[in-house]
Design a protein around this motif. Structure first.
Motif, PDB file in Angstrom:
ATOM      1  N   PHE A  35       0.849  -1.186   0.000  1.00 24.35           N
ATOM      2  CA  PHE A  35       0.000   0.000   0.000  1.00 24.35           C
ATOM      3  C   PHE A  35       0.886   1.237   0.000  1.00 24.35           C
ATOM      4  O   PHE A  35       1.944   1.257   0.618  1.00 24.35           O
ATOM      5  N   SER A  36       0.427   2.277  -0.665  1.00 25.01           N
ATOM      6  CA  SER A  36       1.124   3.556  -0.606  1.00 25.01           C
ATOM      7  C   SER A  36       0.900   4.159   0.783  1.00 25.01           C
ATOM      8  O   SER A  36      -0.225   4.236   1.265  1.00 25.01           O
ATOM      9  N   MET A  37       1.969   4.568   1.414  1.00 20.47           N
ATOM     10  CA  MET A  37       1.879   5.120   2.774  1.00 20.47           C
ATOM     11  C   MET A  37       0.952   6.324   2.834  1.00 20.47           C
ATOM     12  O   MET A  37       0.148   6.453   3.759  1.00 20.47           O
ATOM     13  N   TRP A  38       1.023   7.202   1.851  1.00 21.30           N
ATOM     14  CA  TRP A  38       0.325   8.473   1.926  1.00 21.30           C
ATOM     15  C   TRP A  38      -0.892   8.568   1.012  1.00 21.30           C
ATOM     16  O   TRP A  38      -1.791   9.368   1.273  1.00 21.30           O
ATOM     17  N   LEU A  39      -0.944   7.758  -0.047  1.00 25.13           N
ATOM     18  CA  LEU A  39      -1.974   7.937  -1.077  1.00 25.13           C
ATOM     19  C   LEU A  39      -3.096   6.907  -1.041  1.00 25.13           C
ATOM     20  O   LEU A  39      -4.146   7.139  -1.634  1.00 25.13           O
ATOM     21  N   ASP A  40      -2.906   5.766  -0.409  1.00 22.97           N
ATOM     22  CA  ASP A  40      -3.948   4.738  -0.339  1.00 22.97           C
ATOM     23  C   ASP A  40      -4.783   4.905   0.929  1.00 22.97           C
ATOM     24  O   ASP A  40      -4.251   5.259   1.987  1.00 22.97           O
ATOM     25  N   PRO A  41      -6.074   4.609   0.850  1.00 18.84           N
ATOM     26  CA  PRO A  41      -6.961   4.798   2.014  1.00 18.84           C
ATOM     27  C   PRO A  41      -6.973   3.604   2.967  1.00 18.84           C
ATOM     28  O   PRO A  41      -8.023   3.105   3.351  1.00 18.84           O
ATOM     29  N   LEU A  43      -6.043   3.447   6.113  1.00 17.48           N
ATOM     30  CA  LEU A  43      -6.275   3.766   7.527  1.00 17.48           C
ATOM     31  C   LEU A  43      -7.698   4.302   7.695  1.00 17.48           C
ATOM     32  O   LEU A  43      -7.957   5.484   7.523  1.00 17.48           O
ATOM     33  N   GLY A  44      -8.615   3.414   7.978  1.00 20.53           N
ATOM     34  CA  GLY A  44     -10.002   3.817   8.206  1.00 20.53           C
ATOM     35  C   GLY A  44     -10.694   4.400   6.988  1.00 20.53           C
ATOM     36  O   GLY A  44     -11.589   5.221   7.122  1.00 20.53           O
ATOM     37  N   GLY A  45     -10.264   3.998   5.800  1.00 21.36           N
ATOM     38  CA  GLY A  45     -10.898   4.487   4.577  1.00 21.36           C
ATOM     39  C   GLY A  45     -10.466   5.879   4.147  1.00 21.36           C
ATOM     40  O   GLY A  45     -11.048   6.450   3.240  1.00 21.36           O
ATOM     41  N   ARG A  46      -9.444   6.430   4.790  1.00 23.18           N
ATOM     42  CA  ARG A  46      -8.932   7.754   4.425  1.00 23.18           C
ATOM     43  C   ARG A  46      -7.432   7.661   4.184  1.00 23.18           C
ATOM     44  O   ARG A  46      -6.751   6.853   4.797  1.00 23.18           O
ATOM     45  N   THR A  47      -6.944   8.527   3.326  1.00 23.55           N
ATOM     46  CA  THR A  47      -5.498   8.563   3.108  1.00 23.55           C
ATOM     47  C   THR A  47      -4.866   9.422   4.196  1.00 23.55           C
ATOM     48  O   THR A  47      -5.517  10.288   4.780  1.00 23.55           O
ATOM     49  N   LEU A  48      -3.588   9.175   4.444  1.00 24.93           N
ATOM     50  CA  LEU A  48      -2.883   9.987   5.436  1.00 24.93           C
ATOM     51  C   LEU A  48      -2.746  11.439   4.960  1.00 24.93           C
ATOM     52  O   LEU A  48      -2.701  12.354   5.772  1.00 24.93           O
ATOM     53  N   LEU A  49      -2.711  11.632   3.637  1.00 29.00           N
ATOM     54  CA  LEU A  49      -2.681  13.008   3.120  1.00 29.00           C
ATOM     55  C   LEU A  49      -3.984  13.731   3.432  1.00 29.00           C
ATOM     56  O   LEU A  49      -3.985  14.917   3.748  1.00 29.00           O
ATOM     57  N   ASP A  50      -5.109  13.022   3.343  1.00 31.33           N
ATOM     58  CA  ASP A  50      -6.401  13.629   3.700  1.00 31.33           C
ATOM     59  C   ASP A  50      -6.428  14.016   5.171  1.00 31.33           C
ATOM     60  O   ASP A  50      -6.967  15.051   5.546  1.00 31.33           O
ATOM     61  N   LEU A  51      -5.863  13.166   6.001  1.00 33.35           N
ATOM     62  CA  LEU A  51      -5.889  13.400   7.444  1.00 33.35           C
ATOM     63  C   LEU A  51      -4.940  14.499   7.896  1.00 33.35           C
ATOM     64  O   LEU A  51      -5.264  15.285   8.788  1.00 33.35           O
ATOM     65  N   PHE A  52      -3.730  14.547   7.293  1.00 29.56           N
ATOM     66  CA  PHE A  52      -2.690  15.439   7.810  1.00 29.56           C
ATOM     67  C   PHE A  52      -2.210  16.509   6.841  1.00 29.56           C
ATOM     68  O   PHE A  52      -1.522  17.431   7.256  1.00 29.56           O
ATOM     69  N   GLY A  53      -2.490  16.373   5.573  1.00 25.05           N
ATOM     70  CA  GLY A  53      -1.993  17.326   4.584  1.00 25.05           C
ATOM     71  C   GLY A  53      -0.597  16.948   4.092  1.00 25.05           C
ATOM     72  O   GLY A  53       0.045  16.039   4.617  1.00 25.05           O
ATOM     73  N   PHE A  54      -0.112  17.672   3.083  1.00 21.10           N
ATOM     74  CA  PHE A  54       1.150  17.333   2.437  1.00 21.10           C
ATOM     75  C   PHE A  54       2.369  17.510   3.340  1.00 21.10           C
ATOM     76  O   PHE A  54       3.386  16.863   3.154  1.00 21.10           O
ATOM     77  N   GLU A  55       2.279  18.374   4.324  1.00 15.65           N
ATOM     78  CA  GLU A  55       3.460  18.630   5.159  1.00 15.65           C
ATOM     79  C   GLU A  55       3.883  17.409   5.973  1.00 15.65           C
ATOM     80  O   GLU A  55       5.037  17.294   6.365  1.00 15.65           O
ATOM     81  N   ILE A  56       2.954  16.462   6.194  1.00 13.88           N
ATOM     82  CA  ILE A  56       3.290  15.288   6.997  1.00 13.88           C
ATOM     83  C   ILE A  56       4.386  14.450   6.340  1.00 13.88           C
ATOM     84  O   ILE A  56       5.180  13.810   7.024  1.00 13.88           O
ATOM     85  N   ILE A  57       4.458  14.492   5.014  1.00 10.46           N
ATOM     86  CA  ILE A  57       5.466  13.691   4.303  1.00 10.46           C
ATOM     87  C   ILE A  57       6.872  14.145   4.694  1.00 10.46           C
ATOM     88  O   ILE A  57       7.721  13.324   5.045  1.00 10.46           O
ATOM     89  N   SER A  58       7.107  15.443   4.674  1.00 11.00           N
ATOM     90  CA  SER A  58       8.447  15.927   5.047  1.00 11.00           C
ATOM     91  C   SER A  58       8.662  15.839   6.551  1.00 11.00           C
ATOM     92  O   SER A  58       9.770  15.553   7.003  1.00 11.00           O
ATOM     93  N   LEU A  59       7.614  16.067   7.343  1.00 13.54           N
ATOM     94  CA  LEU A  59       7.755  15.964   8.790  1.00 13.54           C
ATOM     95  C   LEU A  59       8.110  14.536   9.222  1.00 13.54           C
ATOM     96  O   LEU A  59       8.844  14.339  10.188  1.00 13.54           O
ATOM     97  N   ALA A  60       7.592  13.563   8.492  1.00 11.51           N
ATOM     98  CA  ALA A  60       7.879  12.161   8.807  1.00 11.51           C
ATOM     99  C   ALA A  60       9.138  11.668   8.088  1.00 11.51           C
ATOM    100  O   ALA A  60       9.438  10.475   8.104  1.00 11.51           O
ATOM    101  N   GLU A  61       9.851  12.594   7.450  1.00 13.03           N
ATOM    102  CA  GLU A  61      11.088  12.279   6.723  1.00 13.03           C
ATOM    103  C   GLU A  61      10.864  11.142   5.732  1.00 13.03           C
ATOM    104  O   GLU A  61      11.576  10.137   5.719  1.00 13.03           O
ATOM    105  N   SER A  62       9.855  11.318   4.871  1.00 11.78           N
ATOM    106  CA  SER A  62       9.479  10.299   3.908  1.00 11.78           C
ATOM    107  C   SER A  62       9.403  10.920   2.519  1.00 11.78           C
ATOM    108  O   SER A  62       9.746  12.086   2.332  1.00 11.78           O
ATOM    109  N   THR A  63       8.952  10.138   1.548  1.00 16.36           N
ATOM    110  CA  THR A  63       8.712  10.631   0.193  1.00 16.36           C
ATOM    111  C   THR A  63       7.257  10.364  -0.158  1.00 16.36           C
ATOM    112  O   THR A  63       6.604   9.521   0.463  1.00 16.36           O
TER     113      THR A  63
END
Length: 155
Positions: A35-41, A43-63
């Motif tokens: 599964f894509s960490m940030w783009l697939d739903p 976690l409870g049917g929602r993507t992590l980008l929907d929950l936290f926004g784009f800044e979470i990717i850099s804050l979590a030191e990810s891509t």
């Protein structure tokens, strides 16, 4: 993705049905999850980008193309050691997410699914009208049946 303005009707209908379909889907994260960490739903049917926004990717030191398995280590979650509120909330959410032996996506918790199961869970069933068998029978003439059906009032 948004529904493109000039796309075929069938594709538009499928893309618009995504929120309805997500209600019926259950994701199980596996140890070697694809599964894509940030783009697939997942976690409870929602993507992590929907929950936290784009800044979470850099804050979590990810891509943005990271997979879930890249955030797992020895069957536990391994997220960047940041004290940012969003990352701490992400860690908290992930601690309640169970890691299974393999990825699974289930429709209404059914392991074997048929198209009819999906159709029956998405449509609203109405009681059959009394005149149904007068129009839709084995020896019907399709054109005549359709025209008769079309001319009758709906209740």
């Amino acid at each position: 993705m948004d529904v493109p303005h000039h796309c075929p009707w069938s594709i538009s209908k499928i893309l618009k049905a995504r929120p309805t379909a997500l209600i019926h889907l259950t994701f199980t994260v596996g140890r070697s999850s694809s599964f894509s960490m940030w783009l697939d739903p997942w976690l409870g049917g929602r993507t992590l980008l929907d929950l936290f926004g784009f800044e979470i990717i850099s804050l979590a030191e990810s891509t943005s193309f990271a997979l879930v398995r890249e955030s797992l280590m020895n069957d536990s979650w391994n997220i960047a050691p940041s004290n940012h509120t969003s990352v701490m909330e992400l860690r908290n959410l992930l601690n309640y997410t169970e890691i299974s032996s393999s990825d699974r996506i289930l429709w209404d918790n059914l392991s074997i699914i048929k198209t009819s199961d999906i159709w029956n869970s998405l449509r609203s069933r109405k009681p059959q009208v009394a005149w149904f068998h007068l129009i839709w029978h084995k020896v019907k003439v399709p054109k005549a049946a359709f025209l008769l059906w079309w001319s009758l009032p709906f209740y």
